[in-house]
Motif scaffolding. Structure first.
Motif, short mmCIF file in Angstrom:
data_model
loop_
_atom_site.label_atom_id
_atom_site.label_comp_id
_atom_site.label_asym_id
_atom_site.label_seq_id
_atom_site.Cartn_x
_atom_site.Cartn_y
_atom_site.Cartn_z
N ASP A 43 -45.78 58.28 -41.59
CA ASP A 43 -45.36 58.93 -42.58
C ASP A 43 -45.91 58.44 -43.83
O ASP A 43 -45.34 58.64 -45.51
CB ASP A 43 -44.18 58.91 -42.18
CG ASP A 43 -43.73 57.63 -42.47
OD1 ASP A 43 -43.78 57.12 -42.36
OD2 ASP A 43 -42.14 57.36 -41.42
N GLY A 44 -46.50 57.40 -44.04
CA GLY A 44 -46.97 56.45 -45.47
C GLY A 44 -45.50 55.87 -45.97
O GLY A 44 -46.22 56.00 -47.46
N VAL A 138 -41.24 68.14 -45.82
CA VAL A 138 -42.73 67.61 -45.22
C VAL A 138 -42.26 66.91 -44.08
O VAL A 138 -43.13 66.80 -43.21
CB VAL A 138 -43.68 67.64 -45.84
CG1 VAL A 138 -44.80 66.91 -45.03
CG2 VAL A 138 -44.60 68.63 -46.63
N LEU A 139 -41.81 66.20 -44.43
CA LEU A 139 -41.02 64.29 -43.36
C LEU A 139 -40.24 65.10 -42.91
O LEU A 139 -40.20 64.29 -41.20
CB LEU A 139 -41.23 63.36 -44.63
CG LEU A 139 -41.76 63.36 -45.59
CD1 LEU A 139 -41.34 61.94 -46.09
CD2 LEU A 139 -43.29 62.32 -45.05
N ARG A 167 -45.71 66.04 -42.02
CA ARG A 167 -46.65 67.61 -41.39
C ARG A 167 -47.79 67.44 -42.33
O ARG A 167 -49.19 67.74 -41.96
CB ARG A 167 -45.54 68.67 -41.71
CG ARG A 167 -44.66 69.08 -41.06
CD ARG A 167 -44.41 70.54 -40.90
NE ARG A 167 -44.37 70.94 -42.13
CZ ARG A 167 -43.01 71.31 -42.77
NH1 ARG A 167 -42.10 70.85 -42.13
NH2 ARG A 167 -43.48 71.82 -43.93
N LEU A 168 -47.53 66.33 -43.52
CA LEU A 168 -49.02 65.77 -44.23
C LEU A 168 -49.14 64.60 -44.55
O LEU A 168 -48.11 64.21 -43.92
CB LEU A 168 -48.67 66.78 -45.18
CG LEU A 168 -48.86 67.55 -45.78
CD1 LEU A 168 -48.04 68.80 -46.93
CD2 LEU A 168 -49.90 68.68 -45.11
N THR A 364 -47.37 64.20 -32.54
CA THR A 364 -45.79 64.90 -32.78
C THR A 364 -46.15 66.19 -32.63
O THR A 364 -45.13 66.93 -31.51
CB THR A 364 -46.09 65.02 -34.70
OG1 THR A 364 -45.88 63.03 -35.21
CG2 THR A 364 -44.97 65.30 -35.32
N VAL A 365 -47.15 67.14 -32.80
CA VAL A 365 -47.00 68.23 -32.37
C VAL A 365 -47.03 68.22 -30.93
O VAL A 365 -46.26 69.89 -30.62
CB VAL A 365 -47.68 69.36 -32.95
CG1 VAL A 365 -47.83 70.87 -32.52
CG2 VAL A 365 -48.62 69.26 -34.82
#
Length: 755
Positions: A43-44, A138-139, A167-168, A364-365
Motif C-alpha cells: 500500500d506504500g 483505492v486503499l 488497488r494501485l 489480494t484479488v
C-alpha cells in the motif's frame, strides 16, 4: 514453572552488557525499520499513515461524509493503534492532506492545513476538520473482503490490518521519505496514468525489459509545475539501480520585459527564494536585478516577479545564475527502499518494485474472489435449505409447532445442515408467501452464475490478469490526471562570474596622484577637471566598460585587479586603493588599465626599458598583486598606455633632455612579465646619475598625429612630421625643436578626447 522463570531471570541477569546492548539495539532497529520509517510495497504506507487512514474509515469519515475535528481522528489513532506523540501523528496526517506536498492526497482537510511557503504553518488539530479524500477508496474499498491479514493492536484489545489492499501501486504514486536505523527511503511521486500503463504492460508480458517500462513511466511527477531537468538517460539509470537523484528547476517566462516564475521545485518556499535573491541584492552581488515582487494569489499559487535593471539584461543568463545560487533549482535523492512481501526491507529497481506490487495485487484479488466465492457458496447452501422448506412448507410448520427441539428433527427429516436448519427457523412468517419461492430461485440462478464465473476466474491465470488489468485501467480513468512536472533535459546551472552580472556600461576609471580611484559614467569625461582633494590631482585614466576589471600598476611594477563596478562614483573624490589591495610599503600607484583580456598595453620604466603585455596576464586575485614589470633600482614606472593594433602601431619615446624617437611596435617583444627591452638609448653615466630619464612613451597609429604636452602648452606632430624622428629601437633619438624639449606627456590625437 516457577523454577523455569527463576532460571530465565537468572540467565537475563547473567548476560554481559555487550550481549544485552547488542540485542536491545537490534530489536529497536528492527522496530524502527518495520514499524515506523519504511513503507510497505503493498500500500506504500508507513504504519502511522496506514493507521490514520484506517481509523478515519472506522469513524465513517468517507469522502461523502461530513468532516470531523482532526483531534477526534488523532485521538482514535493514538488510543487504539499508534501509542506515540500526538504532534508527530497529526503532522503525518497533515502531510497526507497537503495538495502541494502529496501528489494524490489521502485526506481532505478543511481549515488551515499549511501553505507552500510554510508547510508547517498548519493550525492545531483542535481547529481543523478532515475526512478521507476520494482517492483513499483505492486503499480501503476491498478491506472487508478477506483481502489482507489482520493483527492485534498494541494492547491486544482489537485488530488492525497489517497492510491495506491497495488497488494501485500507491508506493510509487505518492512516494515517501523516511529515515530508519542504518537505512533510509526516498521514493518520489509518479503520475497515475503512466504507472498504470506500465503495470498493464508488465501484466501482459512479465519479461518486459526495464527500458520499455521507462517509455511508459517517463520519470517522477511531483505536485508542482517546475521542470525535471535530469536527462532521460540518468532517469533510466535511477530506475535501473533504485538509487540516484532527480534535479528540478523552476518554470518561468517573460512578460513585458519582466521575469515571472510560475512553478517552484517540490517543497520550495517562494518567500525563501525571494529572501535569497534579496540578500544577493543587499550584498551588491546581483546588480542585474532592480526589484522583486510576490504576486501569488488564489488563482496563481506561484507568481514571483523578478524585474531586470534594464532591457539589455540577458534573462537566460540571469536565471541560470539564480538557479545556481538559490532554491530555484534543487536536487532530490531517490532511494527505492521498501518492505517487501517477505517482510524484509530492500532497495529495488523499478521493474522489481512493479513486479512485486503486481504479485501483491494478484494475491489480494485472489483472496477477494475466494472470499466472495465462499460467501456465494454459503448463500447457495442456505438457499437450497430454504427451497426445501418452501416445497414442504406444511410439514416444516407442523414440525416447528409440535417439536420441542425442531432443529435436529428438520435436519434428519430433510437432510439439512445446521446452517440450513437455522436459516429455516429464523424465517419470518411474511416470507412464507408463494412469491418468496420465486425470489429464491431467481437469487439461486444469479448466485450460481456468479459462482461459475468466480471459479473460472480463479482457475485461469489469464482471466485473473485480465480482471486486474481492467480494474487498474478503471481506477486510472477515475483518479488519473495529466503530468504536472514536465521533463526537459537541461544541463545543471552554474553561477555567473561577478563581472558577468554587471551591466555593460561605458565608464572612465580615474586615478589620482595619491592613489584614490573612482569610476565616472561615460567616455565623454574630463578626468583632469574633476574635483580632487587638496594637495591631490590627476594622474591617469582609462576608458572601458562597467563589467570589466580595472588593473592598477604601482611603482614597484606590481599589478592589482579591482572590479570596475565596485569603484565609487566620480561625484566624490574617490576611494584609496590601499583599502582594496596591499601594495608594498612605500609603493605608489603609477597608472590604470581597463579593457578585454586580449588587449595589449605598453609597460615602460623611466630608464627606457619596457615591453608589450596582455591585460589578462596582469589580472590577479591576490590583494598583494602580481609582479609584472621589473623595475630597476632608482627607476620609476611610467603610466601604461594602450596598444590598438599590435601589428601596425608605432611607439614614441621622449627623453628628459629633449630627445624624441619613434619605431615600429613589432620591434618590441610581447611578454607576460619581466624587464623588457631598451626603447631609448641613454648614456649609462647620465642614466646612473639621474641626469636623464625617459619622461613619456606611448603607442600610436602610423596615420595618427601625436600631441606633445609641455606644461600648459602643447604641440601637434602630424604623421609627416613624425617621420623625421623614425629610428632604430634603442637609439638616442633626435632632438625636438627649441622650446619643446621639456615634454611632460605624449597623447595620440585619437585619444585626445580622454584628456
Amino acid at each position: 514453572m516457577t523454577e523455569t522463570l527463576n532460571q530465565n531471570e537468572a540467565n537475563w541477569e547473567s548476560q554481559s552488557l555487550k550481549d544485552f546492548s547488542e540485542k536491545a539495539y537490534l530489536d529497536y532497529s528492527m522496530y524502527v525499520v518495520l514499524d515506523r520509517a519504511l513503507p510497505h510495497v503493498g500500500d506504500g504506507l508507513k504504519p502511522v499513515q496506514r493507521r490514520i487512514v484506517y481509523a478515519m474509515s472506522e469513524l465513517g469519515l468517507t469522502a461523502a461524509a461530513k468532516p470531523k475535528k482532526s483531534a477526534r481522528t488523532i485521538g482514535d489513532v493514538l488510543g487504539k493503534y499508534h501509542p506515540h506523540g500526538d504532534s508527530a501523528c497529526y503532522e503525518a496526517m497533515v502531510i497526507m492532506a497537503q495538495p502541494f506536498g502529496y501528489r494524490y492526497p489521502l485526506v481532505d482537510g478543511q481549515g488551515n492545513w499549511g501553505s507552500p511557503d510554510d508547510p508547517k504553518s498548519f493550525a492545531a488539530m483542535r481547529y481543523t476538520e478532515a475526512r478521507l479524500a476520494p482517492y483513499a477508496g483505492v486503499l480501503l474499498s476491498e478491506l472487508g473482503q478477506g483481502t489482507v491479514d489482520w493483527g492485534p493492536n498494541f494492547d491486544g484489545t482489537m485488530e488492525e490490518p497489517e497492510v491495506l489492499p491497495a488497488r494501485l501501486p500507491n508506493v510509487l504514486l505518492n512516494g515517501t521519505t523516511g529515515i530508519a536505523v542504518g537505512m533510509a527511503t526516498d521514493i518520489p511521486p509518479h503520475n497515475l496514468r503512466e504507472v498504470a500503463s506500465a503495470c498493464v504492460r508488465l501484466l501482459e508480458n512479465s519479461r518486459t525489459p526495464l527500458e520499455e517500462l521507462c517509455e511508459y513511466i517517463q520519470g517522477p511527477d511531483y505536485p508542482t509545475e517546475a521542470e525535471i531537468i535530469t536527462s532521460r538517460e540518468d532517469i533510466r539509470k535511477v530506475y535501473e539501480t533504485g538509487n540516484g537523484s532527480i534535479r528540478m528547476r523552476a518554470a518561468w517566462n517573460k512578460e513585458e520585459g519582466e521575469i515571472v516564475i510560475t512553478g517552484l521545485p517540490h517543497h520550495t518556499s517562494g518567500s525563501k527564494v525571494l529572501e535569497q535573491i534579496a540578500e544577493q541584492m543587499r550584498q551588491k552581488k546581483l546588480p542585474l536585478v532592480a526589484d522583486l515582487r510576490d504576486e501569488s494569489d488564489h488563482e496563481n499559487p506561484v507568481r514571483l516577479v523578478v524585474v531586470p535593471r534594464s532591457n539589455r539584461v540577458d534573462s537566460e543568463q540571469l536565471m541560470n545564475h539564480l538557479f545556481a545560487t538559490t532554491d530555484l533549482e534543487r536536487n532530490y535523492r531517490v532511494n527505492l527502499n521498501v518492505i517487501g512481501l517477505d517482510g524484509r526491507p530492500r532497495v529495488r529497481n523499478l521493474k522489481e518494485l512493479l513486479s512485486e506490487w503486481l504479485q501483491f495485487r494478484l494475491q489480494t484479488v485472489t483472496r477477494r474472489l475466494q472470499h466472495r466465492l465462499g460467501k456465494v457458496q454459503a448463500r447457495l447452501h442456505v438457499l437450497e435449505g430454504l427451497l426445501v422448506a418452501y416445497l414442504n412448507i406444511d410439514e416444516v410448520i407442523q414440525i416447528i409447532r409440535d417439536e420441542d427441539q425442531p432443529k435436529p428433527v428438520l435436519m434428519k427429516r430433510f437432510g439439512l445442515s445446521d446452517h440450513q436448519a437455522e436459516a429455516i427457523l429464523e424465517l419470518k412468517l411474511r416470507h412464507l408467501a408463494k412469491l418468496e419461492e420465486m425470489k429464491i430461485r431467481g437469487e439461486q440462478d444469479e448466485l450460481e452464475a456468479e459462482r461459475q464465473k468466480l471459479e473460472k476466474t480463479l482457475g485461469s491465470p489469464q482471466r485473473m490478469k485480465t480482471l486486474i488489468k481492467k480494474e487498474i485501467l478503471a481506477d486510472a480513468e477515475r483518479y488519473g490526471d495529466d503530468r504536472r512536472s514536465p521533463i526537459v533535459s537541461r544541463s545543471a546551472a552554474k553561477p555567473l562570474d561577478e563581472t558577468d552580472l554587471v551591466p555593460s556600461e561605458p565608464v572612465t576609471v580615474v586615478l589620482s596622484k595619491r592613489g584614490l580611484a573612482r569610476a565616472a559614467k561615460g567616455h565623454d569625461v574630463d578626468p583632469v577637471g574633476l574635483n580632487y582633494k587638496s594637495g591631490d590631482g590627476y594622474l591617469a585614466s582609462a576608458q572601458g566598460r562597467s563589467n570589466q576589471l580595472a588593473v592598477f600598476m604601482d611603482s614597484t611594477g606590481r599589478s592589482y585587479t579591482v572590479p570596475t563596478h565596485t569603484l565609487p562614483s566620480a561625484r566624490g573624490q574617490g576611494e584609496p586603493l590601499s583599502a582594496r589591495v596591499n601594495p608594498p610599503d612605500g609603493a605608489e600607484f603609477a597608472g590604470v588599465m581597463i579593457g578585454q583580456e586580449d588587449d595589449r598595453w605598453l609597460l615602460v620604466t623611466d630608464q627606457g626599458h619596457g615591453f608589450v603585455c596582455r591585460l589578462g596576464d596582469m589580472y590577479s586575485r591576490n590583494r598583494k598583486g602580481k609582479a609584472v614589470l621589473t623595475v630597476p633600482k632608482g627607476a620609476q614606472v611610467l603610466p601604461p598606455t594602450p596598444v590598438v593594433d599590435p601589428e601596425h602601431d608605432w611607439i614614441a619615446v621622449a627623453g628628459s633632455e629633449g630627445h624624441f624617437l619613434t619605431f615600429p611596435l613589432v620591434d618590441l617583444p610581447e611578454l607576460s612579465r619581466g624587464k623588457g627591452n631598451k626603447l631609448m638609448g641613454i648614456p649609462p653615466k647620465r642614466l646612473k646619475a639621474g641626469e636623464e630619464r625617459v619622461v613619456a612613451a606611448t603607442a600610436f597609429d602610423e596615420a595618427d598625429s601625436l600631441v606633445l604636452y609641455s606644461g600648459q602648452r602643447y604641440k601637434r606632430l602630424s604623421p609627416t612630421e613624425l617621420e623625421e624622428y623614425v629610428g632604430e629601437r634603442g637609439r638616442r633619438g633626435y632632438k625636438l625643436p627649441q622650446g619643446w624639449r621639456k615634454v611632460d606627456d605624449l597623447v595620440p590625437q585619437a585619444r585626445l578626447s580622454g584628456k
